[in-house]
Design a protein around this motif. Structure first.
Motif, short mmCIF file in Angstrom:
data_model
loop_
_atom_site.label_atom_id
_atom_site.label_comp_id
_atom_site.label_asym_id
_atom_site.label_seq_id
_atom_site.Cartn_x
_atom_site.Cartn_y
_atom_site.Cartn_z
N GLY A 158 0.80 -1.18 0.04
CA GLY A 158 -0.16 0.24 -0.04
C GLY A 158 0.82 1.32 0.03
O GLY A 158 0.55 2.23 0.67
N LEU A 159 2.10 1.20 -0.55
CA LEU A 159 2.93 2.36 -0.85
C LEU A 159 3.19 2.93 -2.12
O LEU A 159 3.80 3.94 -2.35
N GLY A 160 2.48 2.33 -2.93
CA GLY A 160 2.68 2.66 -4.19
C GLY A 160 2.32 3.88 -4.89
O GLY A 160 3.13 4.72 -5.23
N LEU A 161 1.08 4.34 -4.38
CA LEU A 161 0.62 5.70 -4.94
C LEU A 161 1.52 6.86 -4.00
O LEU A 161 1.74 7.83 -4.52
N TYR A 162 1.67 6.54 -2.59
CA TYR A 162 2.38 7.53 -1.81
C TYR A 162 3.75 7.77 -2.19
O TYR A 162 4.08 8.69 -2.57
N ILE A 163 4.23 6.85 -2.69
CA ILE A 163 5.90 6.81 -3.26
C ILE A 163 5.74 7.67 -4.63
O ILE A 163 6.67 8.48 -4.97
N SER A 164 4.75 7.19 -5.27
CA SER A 164 4.63 7.85 -6.74
C SER A 164 4.38 9.43 -6.44
O SER A 164 5.15 10.17 -7.31
N GLU A 165 3.56 9.87 -5.45
CA GLU A 165 3.34 11.23 -5.40
C GLU A 165 4.46 11.82 -4.87
O GLU A 165 4.77 13.25 -5.50
N GLN A 166 5.26 11.41 -3.94
CA GLN A 166 6.51 11.93 -3.45
C GLN A 166 7.56 12.15 -4.69
O GLN A 166 8.20 13.22 -4.62
N ILE A 167 7.48 11.20 -5.44
CA ILE A 167 8.52 11.25 -6.70
C ILE A 167 8.05 12.36 -7.67
O ILE A 167 8.86 13.05 -8.14
N VAL A 168 6.75 12.36 -7.92
CA VAL A 168 6.23 13.66 -8.91
C VAL A 168 6.30 14.87 -8.11
O VAL A 168 6.95 15.60 -8.82
N GLN A 169 6.21 14.95 -6.96
CA GLN A 169 6.20 16.42 -6.27
C GLN A 169 7.74 16.72 -6.24
O GLN A 169 8.10 17.94 -6.50
N ALA A 170 8.67 15.72 -6.25
CA ALA A 170 10.05 15.98 -6.22
C ALA A 170 10.51 16.61 -7.57
O ALA A 170 11.46 17.58 -7.56
#
Length: 408
Positions: A358-370
């Motif tokens: 359950g980390l995929g979207l969390y990690i994805s959003e953090q990558i995109v925001q970076a």
């Protein structure tokens, strides 16, 4: 502390000689005497200063001492100033009653008794200083109370955050133990089965086609473990601010086209397919590995929750942004859950089994925001979901124009 408080005294009399005599009588260290020869002048001083005591002559032309006292009692700023009347009218009781009704706290009778005047003024000055000290102590207590309330609120917030962190830790350990156990159990069972074949000399179980199937099963289980470990490492990097980006120039459209091809076999296995409806060449400088990670997660989720319906993918430019849309027509996500699924250890509620931390979207959003971008979600429960990845193009407009001209 009392000696540092300057006490201001107001004396009011229409005769200058009386003012001078009374001034000389009540002067002292840390005292400041103000004189007024009329009620009007006294009112002006009362509005300008804070007095410890007002000594008023009763008989003055125009507004007398009683009338001035009544005005003082009717004004918020001067309401609590002690008033002492000076009178030459003797000690008639009715006269005194009128003075007390006007707000007097005491009377001085002419001719003035020097010791009595000094003693009474000293009492009022001491009372004023003690009141100021008490006011400061009350203010300090109030500040202390407010600070304690603020500290208590901070402690309560910290406690809530700590409890949340403990719950997240417990959830994390529970999810990790479950998700790691699944591929490990598969590997353990495969190993035990092979040992059993070897112990019985059943070499037919290791024919070329069967070995190929074994290797593929092992590879799937190992890749699952690697994905879990990588997700945990990414979360650790994000929390410590060590998620590094290695931007380089590449064509986002080409990356998406390759991903769609790579996911074709997975889509077929799920009895569906991916439609690349629009794919413009978009050249920019991003971390290709990380953007591929984000898009792979979006495609994987679309296939997982798309209920075997076709998934549409679009790549285009809009308002100076590189956009990639991944749309499914599956279970959808209700408004109440659309923020939740971007948090750690959160997954879409479904009856279907869903692996992962359950980390995929969390990690994805953090990558995109970076990258200075964002992920948008448009969805309704039961009507599918559209995830839109937006990345800034910045100085890549000329490259995109040239790429479009070439493709045309």
């Amino acid at each position: 502390m009392l000696s540092h408080t300057v006490a201001k005294l107001l004396i009011v009399d229409d005769l200058p000689e009386n003012l001078l005599a009374l001034d000389a009588l009540i002067q002292g260290e840390d005292r400041e005497v103000h004189q007024a020869q009329s009620a009007e002048a006294a009112l002006s001083l009362l509005l300008e200063h804070e007095f410890a005591l007002a000594i008023l002559d009763v008989q003055m032309p125009g507004m007398n001492g009683f009338e001035l006292a009544e005005l003082m009692r009717g004004t918020e700023k001067t309401r609590n100033i002690p008033i002492v009347f000076v009178t030459a009218a003797g000690r008639e009781m009715n006269y005194a009653f009128k003075g007390y009704e006007s707000g007097a706290v005491d009377f001085l009778h002419k001719p003035l008794d020097t010791l009595a005047v000094k003693s009474k003024v000293s009492v009022f000055v001491d009372l004023y200083r003690q009141r100021k000290v008490l006011d400061r102590q009350l203010q300090a207590l109030e500040r202390s109370r407010q600070e304690q309330e603020m500290l208590l609120a901070q402690l309560q917030t910290a406690r809530a955050e700590l409890e949340h962190a403990v719950r997240m830790r417990d959830d994390f350990m529970s999810i990790v133990s479950h998700e790691v156990r699944t591929p490990l159990n598969g590997l353990i069972l495969e190993t035990q089965l092979r040992k059993l074949h070897l112990s019985r000399g059943n070499l037919a179980a290791f024919s070329s086609d069967k070995l190929q199937a074994m290797v593929e099963r092992d590879e799937r289980q190992i890749n699952s473990l690697i994905r879990l470990v990588e997700d945990m490492l990414d979360v650790s990097r994000i929390r410590t601010g060590k998620l590094s980006l290695r931007p380089k120039a590449f064509d986002l459209g080409q990356l998406v086209r390759g991903l769609v091809e790579n996911f074709a076999a997975q889509a077929i296995a799920l009895d569906t397919h991916i439609e690349l409806q629009r794919c413009e060449p978009l050249h920019g400088e991003w971390d290709e590995f990380r953007i591929e990670q984000v898009l792979a997660n979006l495609l994987s989720n679309a296939l997982r929750y798309g209920e075997r319906k076709p998934v549409q993918v679009r790549v285009f430019e809009e308002d100076g942004l590189a956009c990639v849309q991944v749309q499914d027509h599956g279970i959808g996500i209700g408004a109440a859950n659309q923020q939740r699924i971007f948090q750690q250890f959160e997954r879409v509620a479904t009856q279907q089994a869903s692996g992962g931390l359950g980390l995929g979207l969390y990690i994805s959003e953090q990558i995109v925001q970076a990258h200075g971008g964002r992920i948008l979600l448009d969805s309704e429960e039961g009507k599918g979901a559209t995830f839109t990845l937006q990345l800034p193009l910045a100085a890549c407009e000329q490259q995109n124009d040239q790429a479009r001209a070439t493709s045309a």
